[in-house]
Scaffold this active site. Structure first.
Site, PDB file in Angstrom:
ATOM      1  N   CYS A  30      37.079   2.541 112.552  1.00 29.28           N
ATOM      2  CA  CYS A  30      35.832   2.020 111.982  1.00 29.28           C
ATOM      3  C   CYS A  30      35.455   0.803 112.811  1.00 29.28           C
ATOM      4  O   CYS A  30      36.316  -0.040 113.113  1.00 29.28           O
ATOM      5  CB  CYS A  30      36.026   1.642 110.519  1.00 29.28           C
ATOM      6  SG  CYS A  30      34.622   0.749 109.788  1.00 29.28           S
ATOM      7  N   CYS A  90      28.566   3.757 114.415  1.00 32.91           N
ATOM      8  CA  CYS A  90      29.194   3.925 113.107  1.00 32.91           C
ATOM      9  C   CYS A  90      29.916   5.261 113.105  1.00 32.91           C
ATOM     10  O   CYS A  90      29.286   6.313 113.342  1.00 32.91           O
ATOM     11  CB  CYS A  90      28.130   3.898 112.015  1.00 32.91           C
ATOM     12  SG  CYS A  90      28.734   4.270 110.356  1.00 32.91           S
TER      13      CYS A  90
END
Length: 284
Positions: free
Chosen positions: A200, A77
């Site tokens: 992302c 992440c």
């Protein structure tokens, strides 16, 4: 080989986006076992504060170490890496730990027009870690940075429905069009953006839509494969690579979520071709 070689590798993300990194890890390390945690009950991270994201990172890393005896941790992440990986390294000094960051360096190597676009969450693109990375490449390319509020969450929500559902795909496409449209022209013409960094891990699962919007000549750069190679390097250095002779199958992957179970099962079936039995919920 040491005694930890047969222990699993831990992987986590705010939701299902990190499955794109798990996909790359399984391709690079087919003999390894993995435990993946999707913190969907507390997503999206990208629109939370650093203190909140750091607290979730520590809770998850502590759980994976204590309950699953992981031999390495991949923070799949961008937002959690930016907010908390330095603290996680202090908290678990014995643990090989790999984070993700927007792949600006590979993008600089790939661009021909010298103009690179970067899309990501507001948390990632506004972080001090990202600012340092961007500053380290000053003068090597022109960067256009675009926060994409809501896009990771829309991709996350899309797993609640069968892959044939069109409503979520329409929303994802509209958000991709909105944000890439705000960045300026894409293409191979002088001054155009010819390379787009997917900052992302969720965005990998929208790459077909992005490709359709931007055309075949724009390079899309993600982080999964470099992260997988770095994980292999760290395990080799620690003499902790698994020694199975044949690749492991679906039973070598355990997947948890802090949110609803069915969306996770849909996601691992759609994107990793894993059976629903791999998935379960955890209260964390």
């Amino acid at each position: 080989m040491n005694d930890t070689a047969q222990q699993p590798i831990g992987v986590f993300d705010s939701g299902v986006g990190g499955l794109s990194v798990l996909q790359a890890l399984r391709a690079e390390l087919p003999h390894e076992r993995f435990v993946y945690l999707a913190d969907s009950g507390h997503a999206p991270y990208g629109e939370r504060g650093d203190a909140y994201v750091a607290a979730r990172t520590h809770a998850i890393s502590d759980f994976l170490c204590a309950q699953h005896h992981i031999k390495a941790l991949v923070v799949a992440c961008n937002t959690a890496t930016a907010a908390a990986i330095h603290e996680a390294r202090v908290r678990h000094p014995q643990l090989p730990l790999v984070g993700v960051e927007p792949a600006l360096k590979p993008a600089v190597a790939a661009t021909r027009t010298g103009h690179v676009g970067v899309i990501g969450t507001r948390g990632t693109l506004g972080s001090a870690k990202f600012a340092r990375l961007l500053a380290s490449l000053e003068g090597q390319a022109r960067f256009t940075i675009q926060p994409c509020d809501g896009l990771a969450h829309a991709i996350e929500r899309s797993t609640a429905h069968p892959p044939t559902a069109t409503q979520d795909a329409t929303e994802i496409r509209a958000l991709c069009a909105q944000y890439t449209g705000a960045m300026g022209p894409f293409g191979t013409e002088e001054g155009a953006i010819d390379t787009l960094v997917l900052g992302c891990t969720h965005y990998v699962f929208a790459q077909d839509i992005l490709r359709d919007l931007l055309g075949p000549d724009v390079a899309l750069i993600a982080t999964g494969e470099p992260v997988a190679r770095q994980t292999r390097r760290l395990l080799q250095t620690a003499h902790a690579l698994a020694c199975q002779e044949t690749p492991l199958g679906a039973d070598a992957v355990t997947v948890f979520t802090t949110g609803a179970l069915e969306p996770l099962q849909n996601a691992v079936g759609r994107w990793l071709q894993l059976p629903a039995r791999c998935c379960s919920t955890v209260d964390l």
